[in-house]
Design a protein around this motif. Structure first.
Motif, PDB file in Angstrom:
ATOM      1  N   TYR A  31       2.902  -0.114   9.983  1.00  0.00           N
ATOM      2  CA  TYR A  31       3.398  -1.070   8.990  1.00  0.00           C
ATOM      3  C   TYR A  31       2.772  -0.914   7.604  1.00  0.00           C
ATOM      4  N   LYS A  33       1.115   1.306   4.559  1.00  0.00           N
ATOM      5  CA  LYS A  33       1.003   2.656   4.009  1.00  0.00           C
ATOM      6  C   LYS A  33       0.381   2.549   2.630  1.00  0.00           C
ATOM      7  N   SER A  34      -0.324   3.607   2.257  1.00  0.00           N
ATOM      8  CA  SER A  34      -0.953   3.622   0.954  1.00  0.00           C
ATOM      9  C   SER A  34      -0.264   4.658   0.079  1.00  0.00           C
ATOM     10  N   TYR A  35      -0.036   4.307  -1.172  1.00  0.00           N
ATOM     11  CA  TYR A  35       0.595   5.254  -2.086  1.00  0.00           C
ATOM     12  C   TYR A  35       0.101   4.961  -3.496  1.00  0.00           C
ATOM     13  N   LYS A  38      -2.129   1.848  -4.028  1.00  0.00           N
ATOM     14  CA  LYS A  38      -1.665   0.541  -3.570  1.00  0.00           C
ATOM     15  C   LYS A  38      -1.307   0.601  -2.093  1.00  0.00           C
ATOM     16  N   THR A  39      -1.608  -0.478  -1.398  1.00  0.00           N
ATOM     17  CA  THR A  39      -1.219  -0.574  -0.009  1.00  0.00           C
ATOM     18  C   THR A  39       0.059  -1.403   0.068  1.00  0.00           C
ATOM     19  N   ALA A  40       1.047  -0.870   0.761  1.00  0.00           N
ATOM     20  CA  ALA A  40       2.319  -1.580   0.896  1.00  0.00           C
ATOM     21  C   ALA A  40       2.567  -1.878   2.361  1.00  0.00           C
ATOM     22  N   MET A  41       3.163  -3.036   2.620  1.00  0.00           N
ATOM     23  CA  MET A  41       3.567  -3.345   3.979  1.00  0.00           C
ATOM     24  C   MET A  41       5.053  -3.048   4.079  1.00  0.00           C
ATOM     25  N   LEU A  42       5.397  -2.089   4.933  1.00  0.00           N
ATOM     26  CA  LEU A  42       6.769  -1.601   4.961  1.00  0.00           C
ATOM     27  C   LEU A  42       7.730  -2.583   5.621  1.00  0.00           C
ATOM     28  N   PHE A  43       7.318  -3.129   6.742  1.00  0.00           N
ATOM     29  CA  PHE A  43       8.188  -4.058   7.458  1.00  0.00           C
ATOM     30  C   PHE A  43       7.353  -5.229   7.931  1.00  0.00           C
TER      31      PHE A  43
END
Lengths: 383, 652
Positions: A31, A33-35, A38-43
């Motif tokens: 769920y 991911k880092s890009y 920034k860390t994002a919560m995909l779902f």
């Protein structure tokens, strides 16, 4: 500590812009991911308890509990944290000259720990172009490739999670204060898993006053006419902030050194850093930073027996040379650390992020009210 | 479906409405048919294409509805009867040509069949094509049953030739897609065409400029031609006054007159039966709904003082009748009207006998309960407790699920609140959880890229979110090409993603210009999307959406570029395509020992989020399973499993 799930993590950390992108939640599940910093919560994940929340250094950090676990005493608010000894140090003769930030002590200690088997892998921060990237390494050569400061928030701990998946059980981590806090939480097995094995055997902390937002920095540098080409070709060699009074950041690329005034850099400091009370990475075996007034040297804050043994062995084997550090320098360091601690706690209290009761909800940090009062009441440079 | 052409005169056939329409055209000696796929209209062209060789007709799926109408018009100009077919909003696309065609007039009979979708059962609009008849001033017919669907289309060609202008025959979903008995007419009997007797098509254009049959076919001089067009309408009204398609049933002096058309006449009939009110209510069913025949309407309006108008979508008939009633005021007196404008009939959605019965019972003072309250309550309870939630979802093995997985992930990771402008096709489902609710705008065909082209120019006003548009391969040719060209020319900053599944998937896999096959299944030169994009001057990358990692990385890279238009073609054939259907590339399996199910570390990513129907959740074992019957064997779920518990084995 009470553990919640990703919904609460989103509310408490990501939506409040407190996420520093340390990578502690990245790689344990699909769920997060880092890009680009920034860390994002995909779902959305509907679990009521998760390691994402449990390991996050920005929510429900119980300083007394961590201090009891790692230093066998309650948290006392000492500006430099718990320590045994402070020394000056630099890489010894056994270490080839590499692109070190200061004295190369971190690289030397990690290289030795890998060689002696104290650790079976090291979690470090490398760089792709200007973007800091996590890297899991197992030999000294790779350690030196990761040398030098990155000045930007990095998802380093996703490499730790990756190492756990790969089955490493005695990893060494080179961590900024926020990362070291997350590592400390991870090591206490907050989700109470059966068959838990502490995956970390050594933490080397890095002094840190703030980190820059990767995407803002990238866009800022791309807009600098004389740097755009180097940024595009991702040829960044080093970044440094020389001691005052210069007030600049020096960025060295393949073609030149560029000085950027700190007043242009400061607006890119991550919001989250203002709430961080830790300058010297207190949850570590040894913390390392610059030796102010002595270029090419580091300050070593030795906190644990394990750290002390490693330093002694390093000196013995020629990996490190050490010297006494003047009281004045320690006092100066503690003063800076206290400023960060006091200012951040005041901010945390203002935002309602400390020691909240059941009604107000979850806290970012918990510590005893007395210690909190002691820290926030101190005057600037009181040490 | 050879009985479409082989069914003998006088025989009774169970025909779908769209088959009846096709048969009507064949009986009329129609030679050229063109259309663009769109539910509920698609089967008309499909059926005609199947018999095209036998019937000696030309049938095509055109690039869009406007082109379809132009193709059909050319046949009419050359002396061949022609048919043009589309769904309701297709007429919007064709409308510019439609306006000018109505102005120039036609030669051999030309009929436009729009199939409307009241209630938007298969549409993202509840559009209405009838108002185009009034807007461009051409006659409109509305069949009320399956027999009429055939007979009216046939007669529409005759009418078109009588007035030398286009005639519209409007169908709706419940007529096009339902089936009923139709008695066949003779296919051979109609040979009233000049071209057919001469056995050759010819476009005569050197006659007198104002001679519609021999001179240039143009809508100028406008006022002269417009005047002629009005004369033609008067002629149509004369036919309509005595048309057998307009019928009255009921008492001589009813308490209430219901005026209706289309399938609503069937619903009304049923409602009157339910209420046992046939002796109290008169039913005027109109088949010729524009322009209305005033004498016929006047005669019936005189029968009573209360009039209810029953129709779906807009109050089209209601307004026409009220206009006539105002004009006829001195003759017929003041009437009380019920309909959509006073909310007796709902202003949106489909009608049904219950709705009409409740409207009628209100006016007539009949105590009725279309559905008993206890029944409604019990049905609701049962549905809530027992019926599983079934979302609209992409098919197993659908490339769109994989595409949106990667695009959505890339946009979320990019973390700048980028968004997708959606378009029309199966992939419109990405507005729902099946496509991870990824679409943030959705309008007409080709509009995703047009809207994105606009967003992509808002950088100077501070809009710095990444802009993405999606469009299908058929939609690309239909109307996304001008939007792409516009975006390139204006250096709009966007990423256009063409979801190329090699066919018009949503409507039943009809061919389009990008394929090497035409409507008849014959070889046709394919237009290469990639070459078109390149020629337009955009950067183009091609990716296989089943390669999730590469697709995500490619999208992330394209999002970073803020210098004009980048096009990404995600190419993977539709899972239902004839090439793929029933053939699995991979045999999939789940290793139950590795699957962590709903625990921290996965929490059923595959069955809860990815949600391919080929994956099911074993409630007892608490692991995921492959439903081998449903699984299409695309292999994508193996790449989403964080623990590599899903295995794929190439099928030999």
């Amino acid at each position: 500590m009470q553990v919640f799930g990703s919904k609460e993590l989103l509310e408490d950390v990501i939506n409040r812009d407190l996420c520093i992108g340390c990578g502690a939640c990245v790689g344990r599940c699909p769920y997060f991911k880092s890009y680009k910093g920034k860390t994002a919560m995909l779902f959305e994940c509907d679990l009521s308890e998760g390691r994402c929340f449990a390991h996050c250094p920005k929510v429900e950090v119980d300083l007394d509990s961590l201090s009891t676990t790692f230093f066998q005493k309650a948290y006392d608010g000492n500006p430099l944290g718990s320590y045994m000894e402070i020394l000056g140090a630099k890489a010894g003769d056994k270490i080839a000259k590499a692109e070190f930030q200061n004295g190369g002590s971190v690289s030397a200690l990690i290289a030795l720990a890998l060689e002696t088997g104290l650790i079976d892998a090291a979690v470090l921060t490398d760089r792709e172009g200007i973007i800091p990237t996590p890297r899991l390494v197992t030999n000294a050569q790779e350690v030196f490739e990761c040398a030098s400061s990155k000045y930007m928030a990095a998802p380093t701990l996703s490499a730790l999670n990756n190492g756990i998946e790969q089955g490493f059980e005695r990893m060494g981590v080179v961590a900024t204060p926020c990362q070291a806090t997350a590592v400390a939480k991870i090591r206490t097995n907050p989700v109470k898993r059966a068959n838990f094995i502490d995956p970390v055997n050594l933490v080397i902390g890095l002094f840190c006053t703030w980190a820059l937002d990767t995407r803002q920095m990238l866009s800022f540098l791309s807009d600098q006419p004389d740097m755009a080409d180097d940024i595009r070709s991702a040829d960044i060699r080093s970044m440094d902030i020389p001691p005052p009074p210069e007030e600049v950041m020096v960025i060295e690329t393949g073609t030149k050194k560029t000085k950027i005034p700190l007043k242009e850099i400061r607006p890119m400091i991550c919001e989250s850093c203002q709430f961080c009370p830790d300058m010297t990475a207190e949850w570590s075996d040894i913390s390392v930073g610059a030796f102010e007034g002595k270029p090419g040297w580091n300050t070593l804050v030795i906190r644990t027996k394990k750290g002390k043994n490693l330093v002694e062995e390093a000196v013995e084997k020629g990996y490190l040379q050490v010297e006494k550090i003047p009281e004045e320098s320690i006092k100066h360091l503690a003063g800076a650390a206290l400023n960060k601690k006091r200012n951040s706690f005041i901010k945390n209290v203002e935002k309602g992020l400390v020691n909240t009761g059941e009604k107000e909800g979850r806290s970012a940090i918990r510590l005893s009210d007395d210690v909190l009062k002691k820290i926030t009441a101190q005057k600037e440079n009181a040490v | 479906m050879t009985r479409l052409i082989e069914a003998e005169e006088g025989s009774r056939q169970l025909f779908m409405g769209n088959e009846a329409i096709a048969r009507g055209a064949l009986e009329a000696g129609m030679k050229v048919a063109a259309g663009y796929p769109g539910t509920p209209s698609s089967e008309i062209i499909e059926n005609l294409a199947e018999v095209s060789e036998k019937a000696g007709i030309y049938v095509e799926w055109s690039a869009n509805e406007k082109v379809a109408m132009e193709v059909a018009a050319a046949a009419s100009f050359a002396g061949l009867r022609s048919l043009c077919v589309m769904k309701q909003n297709g007429v919007n696309v064709a409308s510019d040509f439609l306006l000018h065609l109505a102005g120039s007039g036609t030669r051999a009979g030309m009929v436009l069949v729009p199939c409307d979708d009241p209630g938007a059962l298969s549409s993202v609009n509840e559009g209405e094509s009838r108002h185009f008849a009034r807007l461009v001033e051409v006659p409109l017919l509305e069949p009320g049953d399956f027999q009429e669907a055939k007979d009216m289309v046939k007669w529409a060609f005759t009418l078109s030739e009588e007035i030398r202008n286009l005639v519209m025959v409007r169908s709706v979903t419940r007529l096009s897609h339902a089936s009923g008995n139709v008695i066949m007419g003779n296919i051979a009997e109609s040979k009233n065409l000049e071209a057919e007797t001469k056995n050759s098509a010819f476009f005569k254009h050197d006659g007198f400029i104002l001679d519609q049959m021999e001179g240039a076919v143009i809508s100028a001089p406008v006022t002269y031609k417009h005047g002629q067009q009005h004369e033609k309408l008067k002629k149509a009204i004369e036919f309509f006054e005595t048309s057998p398609f307009n019928t009255y049933t009921g008492p001589e002096n009813p308490e209430l007159l219901v005026i209706t058309s289309s399938v609503c006449s069937l619903y009304t009939n049923e409602a009157l039966q339910m209420l046992n009110a046939k002796d109290r209510v008169g039913l005027l069913k109109l088949g010729t709904t524009w322009p209305l025949p005033p004498k016929l309407v006047a005669k019936h309006l005189k029968m009573t003082d209360k009039i209810l108008i029953v129709e779906e979508v807009i109050p089209f008939l209601e307004e026409s009748v009220k206009t006539l009633a105002a004009e006829l005021g001195p003759e017929i007196g003041v009437k009380t009207f019920f309909g959509k404008r006073d909310n007796t009939i709902p202003s949106t959605g489909e009608l049904n006998p219950d709705i009409i019965a409740s409207a009628l019972s209100g006016i007539l003072g009949i105590d009725m309960e279309p559905v008993p309250e206890a029944y409604t309550k019990r049905a609701g309870e049962l549905a809530f407790l027992n019926a599983p939630v079934r979302d609209l979802t992409f098919c197993p093995g659908c490339p769109h699920r994989a595409s949106f997985w990667s695009i959505k992930n890339a946009l979320t990771m990019d973390n700048r609140e980028g968004f997708i402008c959606g378009d029309i096709g199966c992939y419109s489902l990405a507005m729902l959880p099946s496509g991870f609710s990824a679409l943030k705008t959705l309008h007409s065909m080709g509009s995703g890229t047009g809207v994105a082209s606009g967003f992509g120019k808002l950088g100077q006003f501070g809009l710095n979110q990444p802009v993405v548009s999606v469009c299908g391969d058929s939609t690309f040719f239909h109307s996304a090409m001008p939007a792409l060209v516009n975006a390139v020319h204006h250096r709009s900053n966007l990423t256009m993603i063409i979801l190329d599944n090699s066919g018009t998937g949503m409507t039943g896999f009809q061919p389009h210009p990008g394929l090497n096959e035409d409507a008849l299944g014959k070889d046709a030169p394919a237009v290469d999307i990639e070459a078109v994009v390149r020629a337009a001057g955009a950067n183009v990358t091609v990716c296989d959406p089943f390669d999730l990692a590469e697709t995500r990385e490619t999208v992330l890279k394209l999002l970073e570029d803020n210098n004009g238009v980048n096009v990404l073609i995600l190419r993977q054939i539709c899972a239902l395509s004839p090439e793929k259907k029933g053939k699995k590339q991979f045999e999939m399996s789940v290793d139950e020992n590795i699957c962590v199910g709903e625990n921290c570390g996965c929490n059923r990513l595959c069955t809860r989020i990815f949600s391919c129907p080929g994956l099911t959740w074993d409630r007892e074992k608490k692991v995921s399973r492959i439903d081998e019957v449903i699984c299409a064997g695309c292999g994508v779920c193996a790449s989403i499993c964080p623990l590599q518990a899903i295995n794929k084995k190439e099928v030999a």
